[in-house]
Design a protein around this motif. Structure first.
Motif, PDB file in Angstrom:
ATOM      1  N   GLY A   1      62.293  64.661  50.062  1.00 53.68           N
ATOM      2  CA  GLY A   1      61.129  64.578  50.940  1.00 53.68           C
ATOM      3  C   GLY A   1      60.298  65.854  51.017  1.00 53.68           C
ATOM      4  O   GLY A   1      59.454  65.981  51.897  1.00 53.68           O
ATOM      5  N   LEU A   2      60.513  66.821  50.119  1.00 59.55           N
ATOM      6  CA  LEU A   2      59.675  68.016  50.051  1.00 59.55           C
ATOM      7  C   LEU A   2      58.634  67.818  48.953  1.00 59.55           C
ATOM      8  O   LEU A   2      58.874  67.089  47.986  1.00 59.55           O
ATOM      9  N   SER A   3      57.488  68.511  49.089  1.00 60.74           N
ATOM     10  CA  SER A   3      56.448  68.242  48.101  1.00 60.74           C
ATOM     11  C   SER A   3      55.624  69.462  47.705  1.00 60.74           C
ATOM     12  O   SER A   3      54.805  69.379  46.800  1.00 60.74           O
ATOM     13  N   ASP A   4      55.858  70.607  48.344  1.00 60.92           N
ATOM     14  CA  ASP A   4      54.945  71.736  48.204  1.00 60.92           C
ATOM     15  C   ASP A   4      55.561  72.807  47.299  1.00 60.92           C
ATOM     16  O   ASP A   4      56.352  73.633  47.734  1.00 60.92           O
ATOM     17  N   LEU A   5      55.172  72.778  46.011  1.00 62.68           N
ATOM     18  CA  LEU A   5      55.793  73.658  45.015  1.00 62.68           C
ATOM     19  C   LEU A   5      54.849  74.802  44.646  1.00 62.68           C
ATOM     20  O   LEU A   5      53.683  74.574  44.322  1.00 62.68           O
ATOM     21  N   TYR A   6      55.361  76.031  44.688  1.00 64.27           N
ATOM     22  CA  TYR A   6      54.613  77.216  44.280  1.00 64.27           C
ATOM     23  C   TYR A   6      55.339  77.868  43.121  1.00 64.27           C
ATOM     24  O   TYR A   6      56.557  78.051  43.179  1.00 64.27           O
ATOM     25  N   LEU A   7      54.586  78.241  42.092  1.00 63.68           N
ATOM     26  CA  LEU A   7      55.176  78.901  40.925  1.00 63.68           C
ATOM     27  C   LEU A   7      54.551  80.281  40.773  1.00 63.68           C
ATOM     28  O   LEU A   7      53.343  80.401  40.585  1.00 63.68           O
ATOM     29  N   VAL A   8      55.387  81.311  40.859  1.00 61.77           N
ATOM     30  CA  VAL A   8      54.897  82.673  40.680  1.00 61.77           C
ATOM     31  C   VAL A   8      55.136  83.081  39.224  1.00 61.77           C
ATOM     32  O   VAL A   8      56.278  83.172  38.779  1.00 61.77           O
ATOM     33  N   GLU A   9      54.071  83.291  38.495  1.00 63.99           N
ATOM     34  CA  GLU A   9      54.146  83.707  37.094  1.00 63.99           C
ATOM     35  C   GLU A   9      55.185  82.942  36.272  1.00 63.99           C
ATOM     36  O   GLU A   9      56.106  83.554  35.732  1.00 63.99           O
ATOM     37  N   PRO A  10      55.061  81.624  36.190  1.00 56.91           N
ATOM     38  CA  PRO A  10      56.010  80.877  35.349  1.00 56.91           C
ATOM     39  C   PRO A  10      55.801  81.249  33.877  1.00 56.91           C
ATOM     40  O   PRO A  10      54.662  81.469  33.453  1.00 56.91           O
ATOM     41  N   LYS A  11      56.888  81.315  33.126  1.00 62.71           N
ATOM     42  CA  LYS A  11      56.770  81.714  31.719  1.00 62.71           C
ATOM     43  C   LYS A  11      56.002  80.674  30.915  1.00 62.71           C
ATOM     44  O   LYS A  11      55.128  81.025  30.134  1.00 62.71           O
ATOM     45  N   ARG A  12      56.371  79.387  31.119  1.00 61.23           N
ATOM     46  CA  ARG A  12      55.673  78.303  30.414  1.00 61.23           C
ATOM     47  C   ARG A  12      55.385  77.190  31.407  1.00 61.23           C
ATOM     48  O   ARG A  12      56.317  76.514  31.873  1.00 61.23           O
ATOM     49  N   PHE A  13      54.106  77.033  31.717  1.00 63.44           N
ATOM     50  CA  PHE A  13      53.719  75.959  32.630  1.00 63.44           C
ATOM     51  C   PHE A  13      52.216  75.789  32.592  1.00 63.44           C
ATOM     52  O   PHE A  13      51.496  76.797  32.645  1.00 63.44           O
ATOM     53  N   PRO A  14      51.698  74.560  32.512  1.00 64.66           N
ATOM     54  CA  PRO A  14      52.453  73.297  32.373  1.00 64.66           C
ATOM     55  C   PRO A  14      53.133  73.191  31.018  1.00 64.66           C
ATOM     56  O   PRO A  14      52.755  73.908  30.066  1.00 64.66           O
ATOM     57  N   ASP A  15      54.082  72.286  30.918  1.00 64.89           N
ATOM     58  CA  ASP A  15      54.874  72.153  29.698  1.00 64.89           C
ATOM     59  C   ASP A  15      55.489  70.757  29.671  1.00 64.89           C
ATOM     60  O   ASP A  15      55.925  70.247  30.706  1.00 64.89           O
ATOM     61  N   PRO A  16      55.485  70.116  28.485  1.00 63.26           N
ATOM     62  CA  PRO A  16      56.033  68.751  28.408  1.00 63.26           C
ATOM     63  C   PRO A  16      57.476  68.668  28.904  1.00 63.26           C
ATOM     64  O   PRO A  16      57.886  67.663  29.496  1.00 63.26           O
ATOM     65  N   GLU A  17      58.264  69.746  28.686  1.00 62.98           N
ATOM     66  CA  GLU A  17      59.663  69.710  29.104  1.00 62.98           C
ATOM     67  C   GLU A  17      59.781  69.612  30.634  1.00 62.98           C
ATOM     68  O   GLU A  17      60.690  68.970  31.153  1.00 62.98           O
ATOM     69  N   ALA A  18      58.853  70.258  31.322  1.00 65.80           N
ATOM     70  CA  ALA A  18      58.854  70.158  32.788  1.00 65.80           C
ATOM     71  C   ALA A  18      58.581  68.721  33.204  1.00 65.80           C
ATOM     72  O   ALA A  18      59.250  68.170  34.084  1.00 65.80           O
ATOM     73  N   ASP A  19      57.608  68.082  32.545  1.00 68.60           N
ATOM     74  CA  ASP A  19      57.276  66.698  32.889  1.00 68.60           C
ATOM     75  C   ASP A  19      58.454  65.765  32.644  1.00 68.60           C
ATOM     76  O   ASP A  19      58.735  64.871  33.451  1.00 68.60           O
ATOM     77  N   VAL A  20      59.157  65.974  31.526  1.00 63.82           N
ATOM     78  CA  VAL A  20      60.285  65.095  31.200  1.00 63.82           C
ATOM     79  C   VAL A  20      61.364  65.190  32.274  1.00 63.82           C
ATOM     80  O   VAL A  20      61.859  64.184  32.775  1.00 63.82           O
ATOM     81  N   ARG A  21      61.697  66.429  32.646  1.00 63.78           N
ATOM     82  CA  ARG A  21      62.782  66.578  33.618  1.00 63.78           C
ATOM     83  C   ARG A  21      62.349  66.170  35.027  1.00 63.78           C
ATOM     84  O   ARG A  21      63.192  65.848  35.870  1.00 63.78           O
ATOM     85  N   ALA A  22      61.055  66.176  35.294  1.00 62.14           N
ATOM     86  CA  ALA A  22      60.591  65.773  36.631  1.00 62.14           C
ATOM     87  C   ALA A  22      60.658  64.261  36.802  1.00 62.14           C
ATOM     88  O   ALA A  22      60.718  63.769  37.934  1.00 62.14           O
ATOM     89  N   THR A  23      60.670  63.526  35.712  1.00 62.15           N
ATOM     90  CA  THR A  23      60.572  62.053  35.748  1.00 62.15           C
ATOM     91  C   THR A  23      59.505  61.626  36.755  1.00 62.15           C
ATOM     92  O   THR A  23      58.358  61.970  36.601  1.00 62.15           O
ATOM     93  N   GLY A  24      59.880  60.928  37.802  1.00 66.23           N
ATOM     94  CA  GLY A  24      58.897  60.381  38.742  1.00 66.23           C
ATOM     95  C   GLY A  24      58.251  61.393  39.662  1.00 66.23           C
ATOM     96  O   GLY A  24      57.486  61.011  40.545  1.00 66.23           O
ATOM     97  N   ALA A  25      58.539  62.681  39.465  1.00 61.88           N
ATOM     98  CA  ALA A  25      57.986  63.693  40.375  1.00 61.88           C
ATOM     99  C   ALA A  25      56.912  64.544  39.698  1.00 61.88           C
ATOM    100  O   ALA A  25      56.633  65.667  40.122  1.00 61.88           O
ATOM    101  N   VAL A  26      56.284  63.994  38.673  1.00 61.20           N
ATOM    102  CA  VAL A  26      55.237  64.728  37.958  1.00 61.20           C
ATOM    103  C   VAL A  26      54.066  65.047  38.893  1.00 61.20           C
ATOM    104  O   VAL A  26      53.383  66.061  38.724  1.00 61.20           O
ATOM    105  N   ASP A  27      53.856  64.199  39.906  1.00 63.97           N
ATOM    106  CA  ASP A  27      52.768  64.478  40.859  1.00 63.97           C
ATOM    107  C   ASP A  27      52.947  65.832  41.546  1.00 63.97           C
ATOM    108  O   ASP A  27      51.979  66.531  41.807  1.00 63.97           O
ATOM    109  N   LEU A  28      54.191  66.217  41.807  1.00 64.69           N
ATOM    110  CA  LEU A  28      54.425  67.531  42.427  1.00 64.69           C
ATOM    111  C   LEU A  28      54.034  68.651  41.469  1.00 64.69           C
ATOM    112  O   LEU A  28      53.505  69.681  41.895  1.00 64.69           O
TER     113      LEU A  28
END
Lengths: 253, 253
Positions: free
Chosen positions: A34-61
């Motif tokens: 039930g959390l939805s507010d994601l902050y990324l400080v200097e991510p090495k690779r983002f956006p990235d297809p691997e992130a989308d795959v592992r997020a499955t239904g949480a790509v909106d976040l």
């Protein structure tokens, strides 16, 4: 305060994450709780297809995630932040257990936005970053193997947030079916069964009323523990009756 | 009973897992929480390099994992098993919250081996498998998004096992350093600071003793909340003294 509203006030801040898969896993972990507010400080690779795959239904976040250049930016507007830390730091805030830290976080969330802050997979948070937070939390792993995955750490703390927000009993998934139950059998129904059972055991020679031993008390103990339901009594008696019809041992010949 | 021994008696059984990455993640999750006994019922791909990668330092658990053909084989010798289930099943055991289910599991583990049983990523456990278990547990996810990763589910329940085995307070990671603290300042030390501060504020014209307003009570409230330590008083007074030497506002000229 409404538990969902409390949970919506918790930011998850990932500082310099190396692996996009972990960003995706964190998003999925957040959303399940039930959390939805994601902050990324200097991510090495983002956006990235691997992130989308592992997020499955949480790509909106991931799509709504704020990518920022410093922890200070991520914490802007926050009243309180808890740093994930594997150890006590010199001069850092005291390190607490998950449940106490999350209770404090949620108490602060009643007033406004708060944050859970996670470090890089390998090096964690810097001392400066930990000192930006008002509290620190350590997940108590086995001292012999404390290598907790970043996504797992996010999952555990988001879960504790949800458990605490709902005072230990969040609603379970909508029940597909009502569990099968029948009314508890009354004492006379149970006695009817015992009488029937004793009759069958006697007729078959399994039980000798002249030398009863402890058989009957043992059976009473067993079925007493089970707290028989009416349907179960009917089933058991049906089984007994069926044996009587087959072998005719119940007949007074 | 020794918490580590209790944890060592808990088998984690994965039934028909599809993704070797999840098997590796489960092994890593188990090991962080002190569990080590992994059973795999008909895994789709195992062993597999992807499992090893996700396991990182927990490859030893994969090497020792038992690969079996049925849940019955995996549960051989177990006194008690809890099925992970997203919903109540018709005729299945009642579905409980994680903490109550894990408490029951550990109570049984005091007597001998027990198991946590997880289903396939997509279809979960079959009704027949759930009915092989004496209890079921549901992790309370957000009803709007209940897609919990298999490795995450293993992580959460293993964590609850560790928390319960150690009665809510497992030892935290070995402390690298003692947190920096100094004795709490005594009342006269604090008063010395306030006098010093008031003198500097007065000398600089920031504070007018003839029109004091609420400045001093506000400062007392602030520093009172902070519960000043002796070193901190010394630092603050050092700062004040330094301003006096630079500007000479403290000198009685």
């Amino acid at each position: 305060m409404n538990p969902e509203l409390l949970l919506s006030r918790i930011r998850v801040v990932l500082c310099r994450p190396s692996h996009p898969g972990n960003i995706g896993a964190a998003a999925r972990a957040m959303k399940t709780m039930g959390l939805s507010d994601l902050y990324l400080v200097e991510p090495k690779r983002f956006p990235d297809p691997e992130a989308d795959v592992r997020a499955t239904g949480a790509v909106d976040l991931l799509q709504r995630a704020a990518v920022v250049a410093s922890l200070d930016e991520a914490l802007a507007g926050c009243l309180f932040a808890v740093a994930m830390s594997a150890r006590q730091r010199d001069l850092g805030p005291p390190v607490g257990q998950p449940r106490e830290s999350v209770a404090q976080l949620l108490a602060e969330a009643a007033e406004g936005p708060v944050a859970l802050v996670f470090g890089n997979e390998t090096v964690g948070l810097s001392n400066e970053e930990v000192c930006r937070c008002q509290a620190a939390v350590c997940i108590p792993t086995d001292p012999a193997f404390s290598s907790l995955n970043l996504g797992s750490a996010v999952q555990l703390l988001c879960y504790e947030c949800r458990m605490t927000a709902f005072a230990g009993t969040p609603p379970l998934a909508r029940q597909g079916v009502t569990p099968f139950t029948s009314p508890t059998a009354t004492a006379d129904e149970v006695e009817g069964f015992f009488t029937h059972l004793e009759g069958v055991m006697t007729a078959t020679g399994f039980f000798n009323p002249l030398q009863p031993g402890r058989l009957l008390p043992k059976l009473r103990r067993l079925f007493g523990r089970a707290r028989l339901e009416r349907d179960e009594v009917n089933i058991l008696r049906g089984i007994l009756a069926a044996t009587q019809q087959t072998t005719r041992h119940g007949r007074k010949d």
